[in-house]
Write an enzyme that holds these catalytic residues in place. Structure first.
Site, PDB file in Angstrom:
ATOM      1  N   SER A  71       0.830  -1.166  -0.188  1.00  0.00           N
ATOM      2  CA  SER A  71      -0.012  -0.091   0.059  1.00  0.00           C
ATOM      3  C   SER A  71       0.796   1.398   0.050  1.00  0.00           C
ATOM      4  O   SER A  71       1.946   1.208   0.358  1.00  0.00           O
ATOM      5  CB  SER A  71      -1.093   0.026   1.215  1.00  0.00           C
ATOM      6  OG  SER A  71       0.079   0.404   2.234  1.00  0.00           O
ATOM      7  N   ASP A  72       0.311   2.244  -0.512  1.00  0.00           N
ATOM      8  CA  ASP A  72       0.869   3.779  -0.046  1.00  0.00           C
ATOM      9  C   ASP A  72       0.819   4.062   1.060  1.00  0.00           C
ATOM     10  O   ASP A  72       0.165   3.403   1.903  1.00  0.00           O
ATOM     11  CB  ASP A  72       0.533   4.723  -1.038  1.00  0.00           C
ATOM     12  CG  ASP A  72       1.575   5.810  -1.292  1.00  0.00           C
ATOM     13  OD1 ASP A  72       2.311   6.004  -0.625  1.00  0.00           O
ATOM     14  OD2 ASP A  72       1.475   6.629  -2.301  1.00  0.00           O
ATOM     15  N   TRP A  73       1.431   4.802   1.834  1.00  0.00           N
ATOM     16  CA  TRP A  73       1.826   5.369   3.492  1.00  0.00           C
ATOM     17  C   TRP A  73       0.146   5.532   3.853  1.00  0.00           C
ATOM     18  O   TRP A  73      -0.632   6.421   3.446  1.00  0.00           O
ATOM     19  CB  TRP A  73       2.459   6.754   3.373  1.00  0.00           C
ATOM     20  CG  TRP A  73       2.636   6.779   4.816  1.00  0.00           C
ATOM     21  CD1 TRP A  73       1.756   7.606   5.556  1.00  0.00           C
ATOM     22  CD2 TRP A  73       4.098   6.851   5.673  1.00  0.00           C
ATOM     23  NE1 TRP A  73       2.194   7.857   6.904  1.00  0.00           N
ATOM     24  CE2 TRP A  73       3.547   7.430   6.740  1.00  0.00           C
ATOM     25  CE3 TRP A  73       5.121   6.479   5.138  1.00  0.00           C
ATOM     26  CZ2 TRP A  73       4.442   7.400   7.859  1.00  0.00           C
ATOM     27  CZ3 TRP A  73       5.916   6.541   6.177  1.00  0.00           C
ATOM     28  CH2 TRP A  73       5.686   7.045   7.611  1.00  0.00           C
TER      29      TRP A  73
END
Length: 524
Positions: A297-299
């Site tokens: 995932s992104d942050w």
């Protein structure tokens, strides 16, 4: 059938299909860079999985940031204790041979099974030797030079303990107000695809077991560059045809080049947040394209499913993301607290957890970490690999190739020796602004400003005036700048954005020169 109805049908189909179809016999062949010693890696990982508890498998799916360097909002946690408990599979924002070794020793010596960590970092346009920003590189149309830049970045980063980069960003972007356009290759799918292949090969080479290669990560999947009004993180509304014709080709090119990982995007796509979209990750990426790596995932983008209004709470967000095909949770910290319970109640299958853990462990096996967890933690190599003369010359060469000369009336360039040059503008004596955003370990003190470069070139007499700030309304420096210009043979004006005006979370409403810079140019 209207597109919205067709999309709903695809969504239902994607969620009902078994994720085990990834290994179907008609899937595309494994890319060569991933196929080396694949059978041996597979046997070893399967044996390792058989020894792991459900909790330890879920631990492989968690990524924590260094407590001292977060690139987004983060919750406090005792990271060392979590690693020792087997609750962490990867760390980001940890760099340097000494620091990565310290964390790796905790994982290897204190956790039950001693499974090593992956160390990821945003190596976007160079690690310590900084190259032009990615959009500038794309203006060179030189695939060999672009690939060379990533080979150098991988060599330097791997020597500093890093074995995974969150690059290349292959988003097609057609609204220049979007700040992250600076990280990509522009608006054309053909060029974007060619550069995606070059960057993946530059980072990964032909053999991931070599200690000077690192995992590449194609991001952000998908259509992040289509953000409405050029506003970062904003919604996207893209037809199926446009998605296929414009936004997906560079990602497909990355898969064909053997990219090891993908990153989910912050945005929603036609109402479905990317980190909960099985059409993207299960149906297209894995079933259609045969992707064999893992998705991160992104942050905190999994936790942000709640802000999207798509998940009811963190538990629901964990369920949606895992079932959609997001294997690793970057800093949302929702997988470890909730996935085991979701498996026990049947909301997430045990097979899906196995698949996610398998792909992550396979990446570690391909890098050789299961044989030597410390192969990227060599302090001597770290010192010797960075800022070498060939690396710096390669950066200078790519900068030359990236420049776009619009006009050269009366042979003004190159400047002749023995002349008086007036160097004017708010960016003329700024080293920091030359590095750009996402500078990794690029350092201002190791970067020549344009003024310093002129002084080093020693063309003749050099006079300098700032003229104005990058932003603001002050024109008090105009008279001095004009006076110097009138007394000089040539005037070099250095204008533009400061480093923090482009990049993530730095979109603009206007493309005009900020502050009083245009007025300064008119005066000159």
């Amino acid at each position: 059938m209207k597109f919205s109805k067709a999309f709903a049908v695809l969504l239902a189909a994607a969620t009902s299909l078994s994720v085990q179809a990834v290994a179907q016999s008609d899937a595309p062949p494994v890319p060569a860079v991933l196929a080396r010693n694949e059978a041996a890696h597979h046997a070893r990982v399967v044996q390792l999985l058989s020894r792991m508890t459900l909790e330890e498998k879920i631990g492989q799916l968690q990524q924590y940031s260094s407590p001292s360097l977060a690139t987004g909002p983060a919750e406090k946690a005792n990271v060392e204790a979590e690693i020792a408990a087997g609750h962490v599979g990867s760390m980001l924002n940890v760099f340097g041979a000494a620091q990565t070794r310290a964390y790796q020793e905790i994982a290897v010596k204190r956790s039950r099974l001693g499974i090593p960590l992956l160390f990821g970092y945003d190596v976007i346009h160079g690690y310590r030797t900084i190259f032009p920003i990615n959009l500038g590189q794309a203006a060179s149309f030189d695939l060999e030079a672009i690939e060379r830049s990533e080979r150098i970045a991988a060599t330097e980063a791997s020597a500093a303990g890093i074995n995974w980069t969150f690059a290349p960003m292959v988003d097609i972007a057609r609204d220049p107000r979007w700040g992250r356009i600076s990280e990509g290759s522009g608006e054309d799918p053909y060029l974007g695809s060619a550069i995606a292949r070059a960057r993946v090969h530059g980072f990964q080479g032909d053999d991931l077991s070599r200690p000077d290669t690192i995992l590449a990560c194609a991001k952000h999947f998908a259509a992040y560059g289509a953000a409405q009004a050029g506003r970062d993180y904003f919604t996207t509304d893209v037809s199926a045809a446009t998605l296929r014709d414009v936004y997906l080709p560079p990602f497909k090119a990355a898969v064909d080049a053997g990219v090891s990982t993908f990153m989910s995007a912050f945005n929603d796509l036609n109402g479905i947040p990317s980190s909960a979209n099985p059409i993207l990750f299960d149906l297209i990426l894995r079933r259609e394209w045969g992707f064999r790596g893992f998705v991160v995932s992104d942050w905190t983008s999994i936790r942000e499913l709640i802000e999207h209004g798509y998940a009811a709470d963190k538990r629901d967000a964990a369920r949606l993301a895992m079932n959609s095909g997001v294997d690793m949770d970057m800093e949302s910290r929702v997988y470890m607290p909730h996935l085991a319970e979701l498996v026990l109640e049947g909301s997430v299958s045990a097979e899906r957890i196995d698949q996610a853990a398998y792909t992550i462990l396979m990446a570690k096996a391909r890098l050789g970490l299961l044989d030597d967890p410390y192969r990227y933690c060599d302090a001597k190599r770290e010192f010797a690999a960075v800022l070498t003369k060939p690396n710096l010359e390669a950066a200078r060469d790519l900068a030359r190739r990236s420049c776009v000369l619009l006009q050269n009336e009366r042979g003004t360039l190159p400047l002749k020796k023995g002349i008086r040059v007036a160097l004017i503008g708010p960016l003329a004596d700024s080293s920091r602004d030359l590095i750009g955003s996402w500078q990794a370990q690029g350092r201002e003190e190791e970067t020549l400003s344009i003024k310093q470069a002129f002084e080093k070139a020693n063309l003749g007499e050099l006079v300098h005036a700032q003229g104005c700030e990058v932003k603001g309304t002050d024109r008090s420096g105009f008279p001095e700048a004009v006076k110097l210009a009138k007394r000089s043979t040539a005037v070099v004006v250095v204008l533009g954005e400061s480093w923090d005006m482009s990049g993530e979370s730095s979109s603009r409403t206007s493309l005009e020169l900020p502050g009083q810079q245009l007025e300064l140019l008119k005066e000159l």
